[in-house]
Design an enzyme around this catalytic site. Structure first.
Site, PDB file in Angstrom:
ATOM      1  N   ARG A 166       0.903  -1.081  -0.058  1.00 20.38           N
ATOM      2  CA  ARG A 166       0.111   0.051  -0.065  1.00 20.38           C
ATOM      3  C   ARG A 166       0.978   1.219  -0.009  1.00 20.38           C
ATOM      4  O   ARG A 166       1.162   1.842   0.878  1.00 20.38           O
ATOM      5  CB  ARG A 166      -0.980  -0.027   1.103  1.00 20.38           C
ATOM      6  N   GLN A 174      -0.549   2.692  -6.160  1.00 21.34           N
ATOM      7  CA  GLN A 174      -2.080   2.858  -6.030  1.00 21.34           C
ATOM      8  C   GLN A 174      -2.842   2.565  -7.393  1.00 21.34           C
ATOM      9  O   GLN A 174      -3.944   2.051  -7.177  1.00 21.34           O
ATOM     10  CB  GLN A 174      -2.127   4.473  -5.876  1.00 21.34           C
ATOM     11  N   ASP A 196      -3.482  -1.217  -6.741  1.00 26.24           N
ATOM     12  CA  ASP A 196      -4.188  -1.538  -5.412  1.00 26.24           C
ATOM     13  C   ASP A 196      -5.449  -1.952  -5.464  1.00 26.24           C
ATOM     14  O   ASP A 196      -6.498  -1.221  -5.162  1.00 26.24           O
ATOM     15  CB  ASP A 196      -4.007  -0.260  -4.547  1.00 26.24           C
ATOM     16  N   SER A 200      -7.739  -1.403  -2.481  1.00 26.18           N
ATOM     17  CA  SER A 200      -8.355  -0.226  -2.270  1.00 26.18           C
ATOM     18  C   SER A 200      -9.547   0.068  -3.277  1.00 26.18           C
ATOM     19  O   SER A 200     -10.712   0.579  -2.805  1.00 26.18           O
ATOM     20  CB  SER A 200      -7.248   0.989  -2.490  1.00 26.18           C
ATOM     21  N   TYR A 221      -1.440   1.010   8.692  1.00 20.47           N
ATOM     22  CA  TYR A 221      -2.655   0.130   9.407  1.00 20.47           C
ATOM     23  C   TYR A 221      -2.690   0.357  10.756  1.00 20.47           C
ATOM     24  O   TYR A 221      -1.956   0.936  11.492  1.00 20.47           O
ATOM     25  CB  TYR A 221      -2.336  -1.258   8.969  1.00 20.47           C
TER      26      TYR A 221
HETATM   27  N1  LIG Z   1      -0.314   5.341   0.531  1.00 22.29           N
HETATM   28  C1  LIG Z   1      -1.385   4.546  -0.156  1.00 22.29           C
HETATM   29  O1  LIG Z   1      -1.392   4.602  -1.348  1.00 22.29           O
HETATM   30  C2  LIG Z   1      -2.725   3.814   0.719  1.00 22.29           C
HETATM   31  C3  LIG Z   1      -3.429   3.122  -0.235  1.00 22.29           C
HETATM   32  C4  LIG Z   1      -4.573   2.532   0.622  1.00 22.29           C
HETATM   33  C5  LIG Z   1      -4.746   2.624   1.779  1.00 22.29           C
HETATM   34  N2  LIG Z   1      -3.734   3.348   2.550  1.00 22.29           N
HETATM   35  C6  LIG Z   1      -3.692   3.409   3.821  1.00 22.29           C
HETATM   36  O2  LIG Z   1      -3.778   1.974   4.445  1.00 22.29           O
HETATM   37  C7  LIG Z   1      -4.378   1.962   5.444  1.00 22.29           C
HETATM   38  C8  LIG Z   1      -5.316   0.725   5.762  1.00 22.29           C
HETATM   39  O3  LIG Z   1      -6.414   1.116   4.812  1.00 22.29           O
HETATM   40  P1  LIG Z   1      -7.739   0.326   4.788  1.00 22.29           P
HETATM   41  O4  LIG Z   1      -8.756   0.824   4.143  1.00 22.29           O
HETATM   42  O5  LIG Z   1      -7.337  -1.166   4.190  1.00 22.29           O
HETATM   43  O6  LIG Z   1      -8.114  -0.034   6.313  1.00 22.29           O
HETATM   44  P2  LIG Z   1      -8.660  -1.384   7.089  1.00 22.29           P
HETATM   45  O7  LIG Z   1      -9.709  -1.726   6.118  1.00 22.29           O
HETATM   46  O8  LIG Z   1      -7.654  -2.201   7.536  1.00 22.29           O
HETATM   47  O9  LIG Z   1      -9.209  -0.697   8.381  1.00 22.29           O
HETATM   48  C9  LIG Z   1     -10.474   0.278   8.533  1.00 22.29           C
HETATM   49  C10 LIG Z   1      -9.990   1.478   9.537  1.00 22.29           C
HETATM   50  O10 LIG Z   1     -10.685   0.994  10.653  1.00 22.29           O
HETATM   51  C11 LIG Z   1      -9.765   1.624  11.756  1.00 22.29           C
HETATM   52  N3  LIG Z   1     -10.050   0.858  12.770  1.00 22.29           N
HETATM   53  C12 LIG Z   1      -9.349  -0.214  13.332  1.00 22.29           C
HETATM   54  N4  LIG Z   1      -9.606  -0.412  14.702  1.00 22.29           N
HETATM   55  C13 LIG Z   1     -10.443   0.543  15.066  1.00 22.29           C
HETATM   56  C14 LIG Z   1     -11.239   0.998  16.346  1.00 22.29           C
HETATM   57  N5  LIG Z   1     -11.024   0.110  17.333  1.00 22.29           N
HETATM   58  N6  LIG Z   1     -12.230   1.855  16.216  1.00 22.29           N
HETATM   59  C15 LIG Z   1     -12.306   2.730  15.120  1.00 22.29           C
HETATM   60  N7  LIG Z   1     -11.591   2.495  14.103  1.00 22.29           N
HETATM   61  C16 LIG Z   1     -10.737   1.113  13.864  1.00 22.29           C
HETATM   62  C17 LIG Z   1      -8.506   1.564  11.024  1.00 22.29           C
HETATM   63  O11 LIG Z   1      -7.923   2.585  11.851  1.00 22.29           O
HETATM   64  C18 LIG Z   1      -8.887   1.898   9.545  1.00 22.29           C
HETATM   65  O12 LIG Z   1      -8.772   3.235   9.234  1.00 22.29           O
HETATM   66  C19 LIG Z   1      -5.022   3.244   5.861  1.00 22.29           C
HETATM   67  O13 LIG Z   1      -4.211   4.015   6.735  1.00 22.29           O
HETATM   68  C20 LIG Z   1      -5.069   3.834   4.603  1.00 22.29           C
HETATM   69  O14 LIG Z   1      -5.244   5.316   4.531  1.00 22.29           O
HETATM   70  C21 LIG Z   1      -2.547   4.005   1.809  1.00 22.29           C
END
Ligand SMILES: NC(=O)c1ccc[n+]([C@@H]2O[C@H](COP(=O)([O-])OP(=O)(O)OC[C@H]3O[C@@H](n4cnc5c(N)ncnc54)[C@H](O)[C@@H]3O)[C@@H](O)[C@H]2O)c1
Length: 487
Positions: free
Chosen positions: A172, A177, A180, A183, A278
């Site tokens: 990620r 991107q 991905d 996403s 994460y």
């Molecule tokens: N750099 C990049 O290109 C890129 C691309 C996609 C995602 N990301 C990042 O990767 C990370 C994972 O994304 P995702 O969509 O797969 O997340 P995910 O599906 O793993 O998790 C969903 C959300 O649940 C939240 N969460 C976990 N426990 C919780 C709790 N107890 N109470 C409330 N919220 C809680 C997490 O902080 C997360 O934001 C994120 O930080 C996202 O921004 C980065």
């Protein structure tokens, strides 16, 4: 001097033959030499990409759209598509044929050089054989795999001497991107969660003042501001609802705000930032505090969409049975964490159910419920990945390195390739130069609310929303929206 050069891809060498016709020698001297040992891969035109029909129950997606077929043919590949593979996604055989693919039967397609799938290979009961058994030895498979959860499948693939690119293991990072798929699919799940909530809710989302009466806007609480949660927030806002968002990561609260949602906070100061962006598992104290917050919110909101996930762990239960029972009759909850055990105690995974007047959407296949959209984006992810890992104009190759820098194509290739010629490469080693994210500045809700949003033009607002949904936050970037867009 004449020079002819042929490439023997299977030996991954460039073999050159010099034919010296200089009269000074009086005879023709033929020199054969191995000029270089640089890997050059296999000419695209010698490779066939196969797109089978997905056989997982209720799976409506297909790995390649007709546009994806066209892109791969342009790159030089031959493409074969199983008859009916795209039917559920509204991509008919004729559209694939017009794009340049050949329509074939299941066995022919599964025996392709490069097999592209959505769901990991499984037993095909109609043929009485596992899909892996029908693959050709040494083939390349590109699919969702989840290697940690599927050791038996990895074993089968290893026996086939397969090379496997797992779409769920694409790092990620910003450079990846475009490939991905996690996403892309999470974005669709977030959108569809709101659409399903609206379908099952008895009122408008938007507020209205009409001659017939005043309609209050629906109130929506979103738990978890990852890709799915942010897509849900943007969609619910666009439909006119009042949206609130909660996450354990401070950066996600800012993202909620940038989409016009009200970020909620608890008094316990604990950062939820885990490895690679994460979330980490929170303390008992934090979970109790957020559950107290949700208990209050349940008395007020009409719709609750929960997306809280911790990679590799069971999802935390954040909404108890009592909280659900305290919600208004006719409220709707959507549990996007249902497949990982669920955030809502009363969810029935995979089902639409009702508990004490509250409709529960526990479906675990939301991307598949928008099959044309999800297949289109997945197809784009796959074709972009194939093009990026093998940028050579003539030949398909990629180089898997064990030493690589964070955020580079080497990182993407090493992370995605979970098996090479039957050798398991999962999990990938740690990259070099992992950036140390600056600590997120925790702002209070009042501070965030007090921040004056700059005037946003509709065009810029749309761009912002699109970037936040699919990009998430970029590594080491604390203003994710602008960072994703390169603004
Ligand atoms: N750099 C990049 O290109 C890129 C691309 C996609 C995602 N990301 C990042 O990767 C990370 C994972 O994304 P995702 O969509 O797969 O997340 P995910 O599906 O793993 O998790 C969903 C959300 O649940 C939240 N969460 C976990 N426990 C919780 C709790 N107890 N109470 C409330 N919220 C809680 C997490 O902080 C997360 O934001 C994120 O930080 C996202 O921004 C980065």
């Amino acid at each position: 001097m004449n020079l002819t050069c042929s490439q023997h891809a299977h030996f991954l060498r460039r073999t050159c033959i010099f034919i010296d016709t200089s009269p000074a020698w009086g005879l023709h001297l033929i020199l054969l030499c191995l000029l270089t040992v640089v890997p050059v891969g296999i000419p695209y035109k010698q490779l066939t990409v196969g797109v089978p029909r997905e056989i997982f129950q209720n799976e409506l997606r297909v790995a390649l759209s007709p546009a994806g077929v066209q892109a791969l043919i342009k790159q030089g590949f031959n493409v074969v598509v199983e008859s009916g593979a795209g039917e559920s996604a509204k991509f008919h055989d004729q559209m694939y044929a017009e794009a340049g693919a050949t329509i074939r039967d299941t066995k022919d397609v599964l025996a392709s050089d490069v097999l592209v799938k959505v769901r990991a290979p499984m037993l095909n009961s109609a043929l009485g054989a596992h899909e892996v058994d029908l693959m050709k030895d040494g083939a390349t498979l590109i699919s969702f795999i989840y290697p940690a959860q599927n050791p038996e499948l990895m074993n089968l693939l290893s026996q086939k001497k397969a090379t496997v690119l797992a779409m769920d293991q694409v790092p990620r990072v910003t450079i990846a991107q475009g490939y991905d798929a996690l996403s892309s699919m999470a974005n669709i799940a977030g959108y569809k969660a709101v659409v399903l909530a609206a379908n099952n809710f008895g009122r408008f989302f938007t507020g209205q003042i009409t001659a017939a009466g005043k309609v209050p806007p629906a109130k929506v609480l979103i738990i978890g501001g990852g890709v799915a949660g942010l897509a849900a927030a943007g969609t619910a806002r666009a439909m006119g609802a009042i949206v609130r968002g909660f996450d354990t990561r401070a950066a996600a609260l800012e993202q909620f705000k940038s989409l016009g949602a009200e970020p909620l906070e608890v008094d316990v100061k604990e950062s939820g930032e885990g490895q690679g962006g994460y979330a980490k598992e929170m303390s008992k104290e934090f979970i109790e505090a957020e559950m107290k917050l949700f208990a209050k919110q349940c008395l007020d909101v009409d719709i609750l969409i929960s997306t809280a996930l911790i990679p590799g762990r069971k999802a935390p239960v954040l909404i108890s049975k009592d909280m659900v029972e305290s919600m208004k009759d006719g409220s709707v909850v959507v549990d996007l964490a249902a497949e990982a055990g669920g955030n809502i105690e009363t969810t029935v995974p995979g089902e639409l159910s009702v508990h004490k007047g509250v409709v529960h959407v526990g479906y675990t296949d939301l991307p598949s419920r928008l099959p044309t959209q999800s297949s289109t984006l997945y197809s784009n992810n796959i074709t972009k990945l194939i093009r990026a890992i093998s940028p050579d104009k003539e030949n398909f190759y990629y180089d898997v390195k064990d030493m690589f820098d964070y955020g580079t194509m080497d990182h993407v290739v090493r992370g995605s390739v979970v098996m090479q010629d039957g050798k398991v490469l999962f999990p990938a080693p740690q990259p070099n130069n992992v950036p140390v994210a600056a600590p997120a500045k925790t702002k209070s809700v009042q501070e965030i609310a007090a921040e004056k949003a700059a005037t946003i033009s509709p065009f810029r607002a749309t761009l912002t929303t699109a970037g936040v949904y699919t990009g998430g936050e970029t590594e080491g970037c604390l203003t994710p929206t602008s960072c994703c867009l390169g603004l």
